[in-house]
Scaffold this motif. Structure first.
Motif, PDB file in Angstrom:
ATOM      1  N   LEU A   1      15.381  50.223 -33.112  1.00 46.24           N
ATOM      2  CA  LEU A   1      15.227  51.618 -32.703  1.00 46.24           C
ATOM      3  C   LEU A   1      15.249  51.792 -31.193  1.00 46.24           C
ATOM      4  O   LEU A   1      16.016  52.589 -30.667  1.00 46.24           O
ATOM      5  CB  LEU A   1      13.922  52.200 -33.278  1.00 46.24           C
ATOM      6  CG  LEU A   1      13.837  52.366 -34.780  1.00 46.24           C
ATOM      7  CD1 LEU A   1      12.470  52.936 -35.176  1.00 46.24           C
ATOM      8  CD2 LEU A   1      14.949  53.255 -35.297  1.00 46.24           C
ATOM      9  N   LEU A   2      14.389  51.037 -30.473  1.00 47.07           N
ATOM     10  CA  LEU A   2      14.229  51.281 -29.041  1.00 47.07           C
ATOM     11  C   LEU A   2      13.970  49.969 -28.331  1.00 47.07           C
ATOM     12  O   LEU A   2      12.944  49.313 -28.565  1.00 47.07           O
ATOM     13  CB  LEU A   2      13.063  52.257 -28.809  1.00 47.07           C
ATOM     14  CG  LEU A   2      12.913  52.847 -27.415  1.00 47.07           C
ATOM     15  CD1 LEU A   2      14.092  53.748 -27.083  1.00 47.07           C
ATOM     16  CD2 LEU A   2      11.607  53.632 -27.297  1.00 47.07           C
ATOM     17  N   ASP A   3      14.879  49.553 -27.466  1.00 50.59           N
ATOM     18  CA  ASP A   3      14.706  48.347 -26.669  1.00 50.59           C
ATOM     19  C   ASP A   3      13.918  48.691 -25.407  1.00 50.59           C
ATOM     20  O   ASP A   3      14.258  49.648 -24.690  1.00 50.59           O
ATOM     21  CB  ASP A   3      16.066  47.771 -26.267  1.00 50.59           C
ATOM     22  CG  ASP A   3      16.910  47.353 -27.465  1.00 50.59           C
ATOM     23  OD1 ASP A   3      16.340  47.161 -28.553  1.00 50.59           O
ATOM     24  OD2 ASP A   3      18.133  47.225 -27.292  1.00 50.59           O
TER      25      ASP A   3
ATOM     26  N   VAL B   1      17.463  55.338 -20.907  1.00 49.33           N
ATOM     27  CA  VAL B   1      16.598  55.995 -19.928  1.00 49.33           C
ATOM     28  C   VAL B   1      16.448  54.983 -18.805  1.00 49.33           C
ATOM     29  O   VAL B   1      16.187  53.799 -19.052  1.00 49.33           O
ATOM     30  CB  VAL B   1      15.217  56.333 -20.503  1.00 49.33           C
ATOM     31  CG1 VAL B   1      14.317  56.925 -19.413  1.00 49.33           C
ATOM     32  CG2 VAL B   1      15.331  57.286 -21.674  1.00 49.33           C
ATOM     33  N   PHE B   2      16.687  55.406 -17.580  1.00 50.57           N
ATOM     34  CA  PHE B   2      16.513  54.473 -16.483  1.00 50.57           C
ATOM     35  C   PHE B   2      15.705  55.118 -15.379  1.00 50.57           C
ATOM     36  O   PHE B   2      15.611  56.345 -15.264  1.00 50.57           O
ATOM     37  CB  PHE B   2      17.836  53.911 -15.966  1.00 50.57           C
ATOM     38  CG  PHE B   2      18.876  54.937 -15.638  1.00 50.57           C
ATOM     39  CD1 PHE B   2      19.010  55.445 -14.365  1.00 50.57           C
ATOM     40  CD2 PHE B   2      19.749  55.382 -16.621  1.00 50.57           C
ATOM     41  CE1 PHE B   2      19.982  56.369 -14.060  1.00 50.57           C
ATOM     42  CE2 PHE B   2      20.734  56.321 -16.322  1.00 50.57           C
ATOM     43  CZ  PHE B   2      20.850  56.818 -15.045  1.00 50.57           C
TER      44      PHE B   2
ATOM     45  N   ALA C   1      14.613  52.041 -21.053  1.00 47.12           N
ATOM     46  CA  ALA C   1      14.758  52.026 -22.506  1.00 47.12           C
ATOM     47  C   ALA C   1      16.226  52.123 -22.852  1.00 47.12           C
ATOM     48  O   ALA C   1      17.028  52.696 -22.103  1.00 47.12           O
ATOM     49  CB  ALA C   1      13.990  53.192 -23.132  1.00 47.12           C
ATOM     50  N   ARG C   2      16.580  51.550 -24.013  1.00 46.04           N
ATOM     51  CA  ARG C   2      17.941  51.654 -24.525  1.00 46.04           C
ATOM     52  C   ARG C   2      17.860  52.036 -26.000  1.00 46.04           C
ATOM     53  O   ARG C   2      17.064  51.482 -26.751  1.00 46.04           O
ATOM     54  CB  ARG C   2      18.681  50.325 -24.354  1.00 46.04           C
ATOM     55  CG  ARG C   2      20.114  50.307 -24.905  1.00 46.04           C
ATOM     56  CD  ARG C   2      20.822  49.018 -24.567  1.00 46.04           C
ATOM     57  NE  ARG C   2      20.034  47.858 -24.971  1.00 46.04           N
ATOM     58  CZ  ARG C   2      19.843  46.779 -24.201  1.00 46.04           C
ATOM     59  NH1 ARG C   2      20.370  46.723 -22.995  1.00 46.04           N
ATOM     60  NH2 ARG C   2      19.129  45.762 -24.649  1.00 46.04           N
ATOM     61  N   ASN C   3      18.674  52.994 -26.379  1.00 45.80           N
ATOM     62  CA  ASN C   3      18.707  53.415 -27.780  1.00 45.80           C
ATOM     63  C   ASN C   3      19.378  52.325 -28.608  1.00 45.80           C
ATOM     64  O   ASN C   3      20.559  52.026 -28.412  1.00 45.80           O
ATOM     65  CB  ASN C   3      19.465  54.735 -27.911  1.00 45.80           C
ATOM     66  CG  ASN C   3      19.323  55.345 -29.294  1.00 45.80           C
ATOM     67  OD1 ASN C   3      18.793  54.727 -30.211  1.00 45.80           O
ATOM     68  ND2 ASN C   3      19.788  56.571 -29.441  1.00 45.80           N
ATOM     69  N   ALA C   4      18.642  51.719 -29.528  1.00 45.60           N
ATOM     70  CA  ALA C   4      19.168  50.641 -30.364  1.00 45.60           C
ATOM     71  C   ALA C   4      19.533  51.124 -31.762  1.00 45.60           C
ATOM     72  O   ALA C   4      19.951  50.314 -32.593  1.00 45.60           O
ATOM     73  CB  ALA C   4      18.144  49.508 -30.460  1.00 45.60           C
ATOM     74  N   ASP C   5      19.371  52.398 -32.021  1.00 48.75           N
ATOM     75  CA  ASP C   5      19.605  52.956 -33.355  1.00 48.75           C
ATOM     76  C   ASP C   5      21.083  53.332 -33.487  1.00 48.75           C
ATOM     77  O   ASP C   5      21.500  54.413 -33.054  1.00 48.75           O
ATOM     78  CB  ASP C   5      18.708  54.167 -33.561  1.00 48.75           C
ATOM     79  CG  ASP C   5      18.633  54.606 -35.011  1.00 48.75           C
ATOM     80  OD1 ASP C   5      19.352  54.039 -35.850  1.00 48.75           O
ATOM     81  OD2 ASP C   5      17.853  55.538 -35.307  1.00 48.75           O
TER      82      ASP C   5
ATOM     83  N   GLU D   1      22.301  60.273 -27.432  1.00 41.64           N
ATOM     84  CA  GLU D   1      21.789  60.427 -26.068  1.00 41.64           C
ATOM     85  C   GLU D   1      20.275  60.550 -26.073  1.00 41.64           C
ATOM     86  O   GLU D   1      19.657  60.896 -27.087  1.00 41.64           O
ATOM     87  CB  GLU D   1      22.386  61.685 -25.430  1.00 41.64           C
ATOM     88  CG  GLU D   1      21.885  62.970 -26.075  1.00 41.64           C
ATOM     89  CD  GLU D   1      22.475  64.219 -25.471  1.00 41.64           C
ATOM     90  OE1 GLU D   1      21.857  64.750 -24.521  1.00 41.64           O
ATOM     91  OE2 GLU D   1      23.534  64.659 -25.938  1.00 41.64           O
ATOM     92  N   PHE D   2      19.674  60.282 -24.931  1.00 42.26           N
ATOM     93  CA  PHE D   2      18.257  60.558 -24.728  1.00 42.26           C
ATOM     94  C   PHE D   2      18.086  61.956 -24.145  1.00 42.26           C
ATOM     95  O   PHE D   2      18.969  62.465 -23.448  1.00 42.26           O
ATOM     96  CB  PHE D   2      17.629  59.541 -23.778  1.00 42.26           C
ATOM     97  CG  PHE D   2      17.353  58.200 -24.398  1.00 42.26           C
ATOM     98  CD1 PHE D   2      16.335  58.056 -25.324  1.00 42.26           C
ATOM     99  CD2 PHE D   2      18.107  57.090 -24.054  1.00 42.26           C
ATOM    100  CE1 PHE D   2      16.067  56.821 -25.901  1.00 42.26           C
ATOM    101  CE2 PHE D   2      17.852  55.855 -24.613  1.00 42.26           C
ATOM    102  CZ  PHE D   2      16.828  55.714 -25.547  1.00 42.26           C
TER     103      PHE D   2
END
Length: 452
Positions: A51-53, A391-392, A404-408, A420-421
């Motif tokens: 889900l979220l890295d 998200v950076f 964070a990186r979206n892993a989903d 997208e975030f």
């Protein structure tokens, strides 16, 4: 000069801290990666749940996911989670208000609740979540319904949320019974107090985000238009500034920004460049016959910009984002994003950050959208570009790092895709980052050793 997108982002952090003369003037992908390794919270670790890295030492909690039942029993959690804000609910409790950017084709609408619904034919709106001091969700309910394409917005100094409709659709189109393209005020604690009343004096156009001057009560608004004529940057002068809930309904004057001699903000490519500005009355804020960006502002015209999105107040002025500009779509120049700063005391506009296009596309930083201030004084930026979505962070010292990186993966087999975030916002105590994955519609709470 060839400058990496990430080094330009680093320059943006310095610019936001006010040290404009210290803008980073060069770099390479290698030096940029070295800066990233030296700062931030370390590399992102793969999430076993997919889900979220996040970096080591950080954890997340899924607060809400599209399709699950709302705790209020009003229906399912709506889709397309977008802009969001966090409010102090007292006693360590937090209240979130969250937009749902639902168009007429949305599969999971915001339930039409009596007293909170503007147009039963529209599927967007807002939901509100109540969080206990330990982060548990104790309540989730509809706060606004019957609105359309609720993208971003902004909080007010009196702790309400301004939800923006990113559409200009009229009654009789897309299944709508009423005109759309308005701002709606939402009280996340008592949504029935604000109801579903459009703030018509603030204009009818494809709204993206707003920021309120906490000293003067002026409301700044961005218009997200990606085809010509592009959007405008507005200010709304309320008749009753800073009057609390309901004051924006008292009316006011809508004006649009003009930089004399500059028809398109994309033409500016020098961070630090400043311009005097004028504010022109909008001929017809209701756009009864002609969309505002098409209207005649007289000799000299008006200043446009492609994809005006994020907007927030910081320090003594307002920051706003142009997500990108493309010559092939009619812009006067190409870029991967600009961040502008308007100083109302000096009536001056300054370009603080320029992204690309001579950038390493393998690095995060394509098409900045939602932005919020981080506890350490830097920025958190939601990426809305192609490929992987991040998200950076950008520190006040100029380092750029992934948060964070979206892993989903929501793509088809062999064609990965990540939503997208959006809606990044910190808890009042700065200990938790709340953020949405737009699709499939997930709200996260991220905790860890945030720098204060």
């Amino acid at each position: 000069m060839s400058v990496t997108r990430r080094s330009l982002l680093a320059a943006g952090a310095i610019a936001f801290s006010g040290a404009l003369g210290a803008l980073f003037a060069g770099g390479s992908p290698a030096s940029s990666r070295a800066a990233r390794a030296a700062g931030g919270y370390g590399p992102l670790l793969p999430d076993p749940r997919g889900l979220l890295d996040l970096p080591a030492g950080f954890t997340y909690r899924v607060l809400s996911r599209a399709g699950e039942p709302l705790r209020s029993g009003e229906g399912a959690v709506p889709a397309n989670c977008d802009g969001m804000a966090a409010f102090d609910a007292g006693g360590g409790r937090v209240r979130l208000v969250r937009n749902h950017e639902n168009r007429a084709t949305a599969a999971l609408r915001v339930p039409a609740v009596p007293g909170l619904t503007y147009d039963p034919g529209a599927l967007g709106g807002c939901t509100a979540l109540d969080l206990a001091p330990d982060g548990r969700v104790t309540g989730e309910r509809v706060a606004l319904a019957g609105t359309a394409v609720n993208c971003a917005g902004g909080r007010t100094p009196w702790n309400t949320w301004l939800s923006c409709e990113e559409t200009e659709d009229r009654a009789g189109t897309s299944g709508y019974d009423r005109d759309h393209g308005y701002v709606f005020e939402v009280d996340p604690a008592r949504p029935r107090r604000t109801g579903a009343v459009p703030l018509t004096a603030m204009g009818r156009f494809a709204h993206e985000a707003v920021a309120v001057d906490p000293y003067r009560g002026v409301v700044y608004e961005t218009e997200d238009a990606f085809v010509r004529p592009f959007g405008l940057f507005y200010r709304f002068l309320p008749d009753r500034p800073l009057g609390g809930t309901g004051s924006l309904r008292a009316g006011g004057a809508l004006e649009a920004l003009r930089v004399p001699g500059l028809a398109d903000l994309a033409a500016v490519d020098e961070p630090g460049a400043e311009f005097p500005v004028e504010w022109l009355p909008v001929p017809d804020p209701s756009a009864a016959a002609t969309p505002i960006r098409h209207q005649d502002f007289g000799p000299g015209g008006i200043t446009h910009a492609q994809k005006l999105e994020g907007c927030y107040w910081g320090g003594h002025g307002v920051h706003f984002v142009s997500s990108y500009a493309r010559r092939g779509e009619g812009a006067s120049a190409d870029h991967h994003g600009q961040v502008w700063f308007y100083d109302p005391r000096r009536a001056r506009l300054r370009l603080d950050v320029l992204f690309g296009p001579a950038a390493d596309v393998q690095l995060p930083g394509d098409s900045p959208d939602n932005i919020c201030l981080a506890p350490d004084g830097g920025l958190m930026v939601c990426e809305d570009g192609g490929g992987a979505q991040y998200v950076f962070g950008v520190t006040a010292g100029g380092e750029v790092y992934p948060v964070a990186r979206n892993a989903d993966d929501i793509g088809a087999p062999g064609a990965p895709e990540w939503g997208e975030f959006a809606g990044a916002t910190f808890s009042p105590d700065g200990r938790t980052l709340y953020v949405n994955a737009y699709a499939p519609g997930t709200t996260f709470a991220v905790t860890g050793p945030w720098r204060r």
